[in-house]
Design a protein around this motif. Structure first.
Motif, mmCIF file in Angstrom:
data_model
loop_
_atom_site.group_PDB
_atom_site.id
_atom_site.type_symbol
_atom_site.label_atom_id
_atom_site.label_comp_id
_atom_site.label_asym_id
_atom_site.label_seq_id
_atom_site.Cartn_x
_atom_site.Cartn_y
_atom_site.Cartn_z
ATOM 1 N N GLU A 314 0.823 -1.209 0.000
ATOM 2 C CA GLU A 314 0.000 0.000 0.000
ATOM 3 C C GLU A 314 0.858 1.260 0.000
ATOM 4 O OE1 GLU A 314 -2.154 -3.394 1.907
ATOM 5 O OE2 GLU A 314 -0.160 -2.482 2.128
ATOM 6 N N GLY A 315 1.998 1.208 0.702
ATOM 7 C CA GLY A 315 2.891 2.353 0.726
ATOM 8 C C GLY A 315 3.501 2.642 -0.632
ATOM 9 N N VAL A 316 3.922 1.583 -1.326
ATOM 10 C CA VAL A 316 4.463 1.749 -2.676
ATOM 11 C C VAL A 316 3.373 2.281 -3.603
ATOM 12 C CG1 VAL A 316 5.420 0.523 -4.668
ATOM 13 C CG2 VAL A 316 6.250 0.002 -2.362
ATOM 14 N N TRP A 317 2.156 1.763 -3.439
ATOM 15 C CA TRP A 317 1.039 2.253 -4.246
ATOM 16 C C TRP A 317 0.825 3.747 -4.024
ATOM 17 C CZ3 TRP A 317 -3.345 4.727 -2.537
ATOM 18 C CH2 TRP A 317 -4.341 4.951 -3.500
ATOM 19 N N PHE A 318 0.872 4.189 -2.757
ATOM 20 C CA PHE A 318 0.615 5.592 -2.463
ATOM 21 C C PHE A 318 1.649 6.487 -3.135
ATOM 22 C CE2 PHE A 318 1.232 9.416 0.098
ATOM 23 C CZ PHE A 318 -0.040 9.942 0.101
ATOM 24 N N LYS A 319 2.907 6.091 -3.076
ATOM 25 C CA LYS A 319 3.940 6.917 -3.714
ATOM 26 C C LYS A 319 3.752 6.948 -5.232
ATOM 27 C CE LYS A 319 8.864 7.910 -3.977
ATOM 28 N NZ LYS A 319 8.858 8.147 -5.424
ATOM 29 N N GLN A 320 3.417 5.809 -5.822
ATOM 30 C CA GLN A 320 3.169 5.784 -7.256
ATOM 31 C C GLN A 320 1.956 6.645 -7.612
ATOM 32 O OE1 GLN A 320 2.826 1.549 -7.835
ATOM 33 N NE2 GLN A 320 5.030 1.284 -8.186
ATOM 34 N N ARG A 321 0.942 6.594 -6.756
ATOM 35 C CA ARG A 321 -0.260 7.398 -6.998
ATOM 36 C C ARG A 321 0.061 8.886 -6.896
ATOM 37 N NH1 ARG A 321 -4.697 7.542 -9.911
ATOM 38 N NH2 ARG A 321 -6.452 8.580 -8.871
ATOM 39 N N ALA A 322 0.857 9.268 -5.900
ATOM 40 C CA ALA A 322 1.251 10.667 -5.749
ATOM 41 C C ALA A 322 2.056 11.139 -6.945
ATOM 42 C CB ALA A 322 2.057 10.853 -4.461
ATOM 43 N N GLY A 323 2.923 10.256 -7.480
ATOM 44 C CA GLY A 323 3.698 10.618 -8.651
ATOM 45 C C GLY A 323 2.824 10.792 -9.888
#
Length: 357
Positions: A314-323
């Motif tokens: 979920e953390g990796v997803w959040f960073k990808q989503r923010a990018g």
């Protein structure tokens, strides 16, 4: 100023000096370039005065430091980013605290922020939107062919920040947080590391990254609120206003914004009349009780967990989503109440037979 024969340098210097003459506070300069140059110019003056007084000179990039009688004030100074935490800010805070502790004239330290925010947390423009490995963000393990995440490298850097924030708690002289605007995420870590916090009714405080991509590394929520109320805050990531924070016991007091300076100053001046050794002994006595309750070990675990939250699926997803959509949109989605990244979560019991009673 260093190149008097350069016409451009002379023109910039004259404009800068003119603005400083009209407004001694560099934050009031009309042009953003003049504001930045003004802060640097005033920093040079402060450094020269420190050298003259025999102090260790340091030019701060992201904070300001000044003294008034027995009170030192540390001001987080990135108003264009709502005083978001940069890579250098934690170390500058710790240096300023040490500077105040070494100054025999200082009895009390105030901490506040310039502009409309106290501190909006770590700068997500730098840490979340930027691609690739970022200290304090993603250190490998992103599934894109990068190096594996090293949890100890992550811990090394983030625990250093935790200790820098906790310099406010460990300071021999009392520290007071003046919270006039949002103190969220890492900004709440800074505020709650102070001995005492006083808020404006209009301000908010909380740790929204507890929903995804964060764990409060100072863990001061537990020690200020107790188990149940700390869980209420961290299992929701909610923000609360000044009056509710006071009622919860998170901060000492909350007053209307127009009364905040008077309330903070009255308390600081009351403390400032006490001998430094008395202040030191009372503070050390209270702090050792929290040491005995395991504060240091709790912070080590919280800092390790913070790294894990940024490298979970979920953390990796959040960073990808923010990018992809920008951190503001990603944060809105995180805090909306809708399920967070349900398609990337893994089952907690992935092994055959692990669900048997």
């Amino acid at each position: 100023l260093s190149y008097p024969h350069c016409k451009l340098c002379r023109a910039v210097a004259q404009a800068l000096l003119s603005q400083i003459k009209e407004s001694p506070d560099p934050a009031q300069a009309t042009h953003p370039v003049m504001r930045r140059l003004g802060r640097r110019f005033h920093g040079m003056i402060a450094t020269a005065r420190a050298v003259k007084n025999g102090e260790q000179a340091m030019h701060y990039q992201d904070i300001c430091y000044n003294t008034d009688g027995r009170i030192a004030t540390i001001t987080l100074d990135r108003p264009e980013r709502l005083n978001a935490i940069s890579l250098g800010m934690p170390g500058e805070i710790a240096h300023a605290v040490e500077r105040a502790n070494r100054d025999d004239a200082i009895h009390v330290i105030l901490l506040t922020g310039r502009g409309r925010a106290f501190c909006s947390g770590y700068d997500l423009v730098d840490f979340a939107e930027s691609e690739g490995e970022q200290p304090g963000s993603q250190l490998g393990g992103d599934g894109e062919g990068g190096r594996p995440w090293d949890p100890m490298t992550d811990f090394y850097g983030m625990y250093q920040n935790t200790q820098h924030f906790m310099s406010l708690w460990h300071s021999y002289k009392p520290t007071i947080a003046r919270i006039h605007g949002p103190a969220v995420a890492g900004g709440s870590d800074i505020a709650l590391s102070c001995d005492i916090a006083i808020m404006a009714d209009e301000a908010v405080i909380g740790y929204p990254p507890a929903r995804v991509w964060g764990c409060p590394t100072t863990a001061m929520w537990v020690y200020r609120l107790g188990a149940e109320r700390a869980k209420r805050m961290l299992l929701t990531g909610d923000l609360v206003g000044g009056q509710e924070a006071r009622d919860l016991g998170l901060v000492l007091d909350s007053v209307p914004l127009e009364d905040l300076d008077q309330r903070v100053r009255k308390l600081a001046e009351r403390m400032a009349g006490v001998p430094k050794n008395q202040l030191m002994m009372q503070k050390m006595m209270v702090n050792q009780a929290y040491d005995n309750m395991g504060l240091a070990n709790t912070q080590r675990m919280a800092t390790l967990f913070d790294g894990i939250t940024r490298h979970s699926p979920e953390g990796v997803w959040f960073k990808q989503r923010a990018g992809a959509v920008g951190f503001k949109q990603a944060v809105q989605e995180r805090d909306s109440g809708d399920p967070i990244a349900p398609d990337v979560s893994r089952p907690l019991s992935p092994y055959p037979g692990s669900d048997r009673e």
